[in-house]
Design a protein around this motif. Structure first.
Motif, PDB file in Angstrom:
ATOM      1  N   ASN A   1       0.837  -1.207   0.000  1.00 24.17           N
ATOM      2  CA  ASN A   1       0.000   0.000   0.000  1.00 24.17           C
ATOM      3  C   ASN A   1       0.870   1.255   0.000  1.00 24.17           C
ATOM      4  O   ASN A   1       2.111   1.182   0.040  1.00 24.17           O
TER       5      ASN A   1
ATOM      6  N   LYS B   1     -12.715  -3.966  -1.732  1.00 24.83           N
ATOM      7  CA  LYS B   1     -11.530  -4.241  -0.920  1.00 24.83           C
ATOM      8  C   LYS B   1     -11.370  -3.210   0.184  1.00 24.83           C
ATOM      9  O   LYS B   1     -11.779  -2.057   0.052  1.00 24.83           O
TER      10      LYS B   1
ATOM     11  N   GLU C   1      -8.565  -2.307   3.788  1.00 20.82           N
ATOM     12  CA  GLU C   1      -7.432  -2.636   4.654  1.00 20.82           C
ATOM     13  C   GLU C   1      -7.932  -2.768   6.084  1.00 20.82           C
ATOM     14  O   GLU C   1      -8.495  -1.823   6.638  1.00 20.82           O
TER      15      GLU C   1
ATOM     16  N   ARG D   1      -4.977  -6.394   3.131  1.00 24.01           N
ATOM     17  CA  ARG D   1      -6.126  -6.090   2.269  1.00 24.01           C
ATOM     18  C   ARG D   1      -7.033  -7.305   2.226  1.00 24.01           C
ATOM     19  O   ARG D   1      -6.555  -8.435   2.069  1.00 24.01           O
TER      20      ARG D   1
END
Length: 450
Positions: free
Chosen positions: A46, A303, A305, A342
């Motif tokens: 990321n 998606k 995190e 993720r």
């Protein structure tokens, strides 16, 4: 008459097209192995580096006798701890279940460690996954066509597709495991249930490579035998797991010592309680989620995190005893390991005209392994009633990953249920082999007399 037949066929074809999920095009499939890993995760980390790039670990270790371990990872110290006092700082990256536990219990915390992305799969599985992207289709929610060996939907477009990736994940050819279970009371007391499980994997097996088509859907066989406590000992559950619903779907049998015969068991399904769990685990909660998807509408949220249980070698290994793991109201939170990863978020809402104890389920799937690692479960009034947490470990010996142990928190009673623990027994044995007829009802009946 010919026009009517043609019209009927045309309507049928349009209905089939509406039910079948679309294959991805060549351009999208071409991202696999480039921007995406061969099974569909983002290769890159990321933006701030808190999630690193994918760095798959090489295959190593024996197929039997080894508890999960990684000397480097297991020696790490937490980066920080999430608790009730600092919850607001981290809640955007937490499941609803974790937020509930943190808000409810002063003693609950989450130790967060450096993130590792080492999950890999055999070359045959990765190659097959890339091919599946352009060939595999889903009809409705429970029938698959033109799928072989690998993850069927590495670039998912619908909510049901990631769930099938979880259900069909690679786990080797055969497996034997000790499954120890505990219903933990509010005061921390528990009684141990001991189960031995055998499984043969047909779809996700490089040596078998049994494809799934709209006419043929069996992908695994499973047999469990309860050996303790005495009141449950001698119970057998046999399952032939299939894609499809009704007669085309799962076939199951149950043997109980009281009846002294094995019989077909359509109740081995859905939100019926698993034998011997006193209602603390439904059949479709085994392996986080399994069985038919037909009772829900599935939505791919996208998606996100979040902090999830990962590289959980410590609580899966033989250095921890059950008395050390168990505490009143929740696990001993000094022991679990959490990392930022993720995940794919999938929401399932009950279909009108069907029923289930859970009116809504929100599932979180690790992008690198397609394992469901957490699930928020809501009742039919929309209230959060359970949280299901799977502690993921990497199986370097076969290049795969699984969740052990798994924990189901029951918020209405304050009890929780631990399953898939083997700390005080033996680890998975992935060297075993079984003949197909080992998983027949007649063979199980003979076992009961030994």
């Amino acid at each position: 008459m010919k026009q009517r037949i043609a019209l009927t066929l045309g309507v049928a074809c349009m209905a089939y097209a509406a039910l079948a999920s679309a294959k991805v095009g060549p351009d999208e499939a071409g991202k696999l192995g480039k921007d995406l890993t061969p099974v569909g995760a983002e290769k890159a980390g990321n933006a701030d580096g808190s999630i690193p790039a994918w760095e798959p670990a090489p295959k190593h270790g024996n197929l039997s006798g080894e508890f999960p371990h990684d000397e480097k990872i297991d020696a790490e110290k937490p980066k920080f701890t999430i608790n009730k006092g600092n919850l607001a700082q981290y809640e955007a990256k937490l499941t609803e279940g974790h937020k509930f536990l943190l808000k409810t219990y002063d003693s609950y915390k989450m130790n967060v460690y450096p993130t590792h992305r080492q999950v890999d799969y055999p070359a045959e599985v990765k190659e097959a996954t890339v091919k599946n992207a352009g060939t595999c289709e889903m009809i409705g929610t429970d029938t698959l066509d033109n799928c072989k060996l690998g993850f069927p939907f590495p670039i998912p477009k619908t909510g049901a597709e990631p769930i099938w990736n979880h259900k069909l994940k690679f786990r080797g050819d055969y497996a034997k495991r000790y499954n120890n279970q505990m219903i933990v009371q509010r005061d921390g007391q528990f009684v141990l249930t001991k189960i031995i499980e055998d499984a043969a994997f047909y779809y996700g097996s490089p040596s078998k490579q049994v494809p799934l088509t709209k006419d043929s859907g069996e992908f695994l066989r499973y047999l469990s035998r309860t050996i303790a406590p005495p009141r449950l000992a001698g119970t057998f559950i046999l399952v032939h797991e299939k894609a499809g619903t009704g007669e085309a779907g799962r076939a199951a049998w149950l043997y109980t010592p009281a009846l002294k015969r094995i019989r077909r068991a359509p109740t081995v399904c859905c939100d019926n309680p698993y034998e011997g769990t006193d209602g603390h685990q439904f059949y479709d909660q085994v392996d986080m989620f399994n069985g038919s998807l037909e009772r829900y509408n599935w939505k791919l949220v996208g998606k996100k995190e979040i902090y999830i249980p990962y590289d959980s070698n410590k609580i899966a290994g033989n250095t921890i005893k059950y008395k050390d793991l168990v505490r009143p109201k929740h696990l001993n939170q000094d022991l679990p390991r959490y990392e930022l990863h993720r995940v794919w978020v999938v929401e399932a809402n009950i279909k009108q005209g069907t029923s289930h104890t859970f009116g809504k389920r929100v599932m979180y799937l690790d992008e690198d392994s397609w394992n469901i690692v957490a699930e928020d479960d809501y009742d039919n009034r929309g209230q959060l009633m359970q949280f299901h947490e799977g502690h993921l470990v990497v199986a370097y010996n076969i290049q795969a990953a699984s969740t052990v142990p798994e924990v189901i928190y029951h918020f209405n009673s304050g009890r929780y249920f631990i399953t898939a623990a083997f700390n005080e027994d033996k680890p998975y044995d992935l060297s075993v082999k079984y003949n197909d007829d080992y998983f027949n009802a007649s063979s199980v009946q003979k076992m009961t007399t030994k």
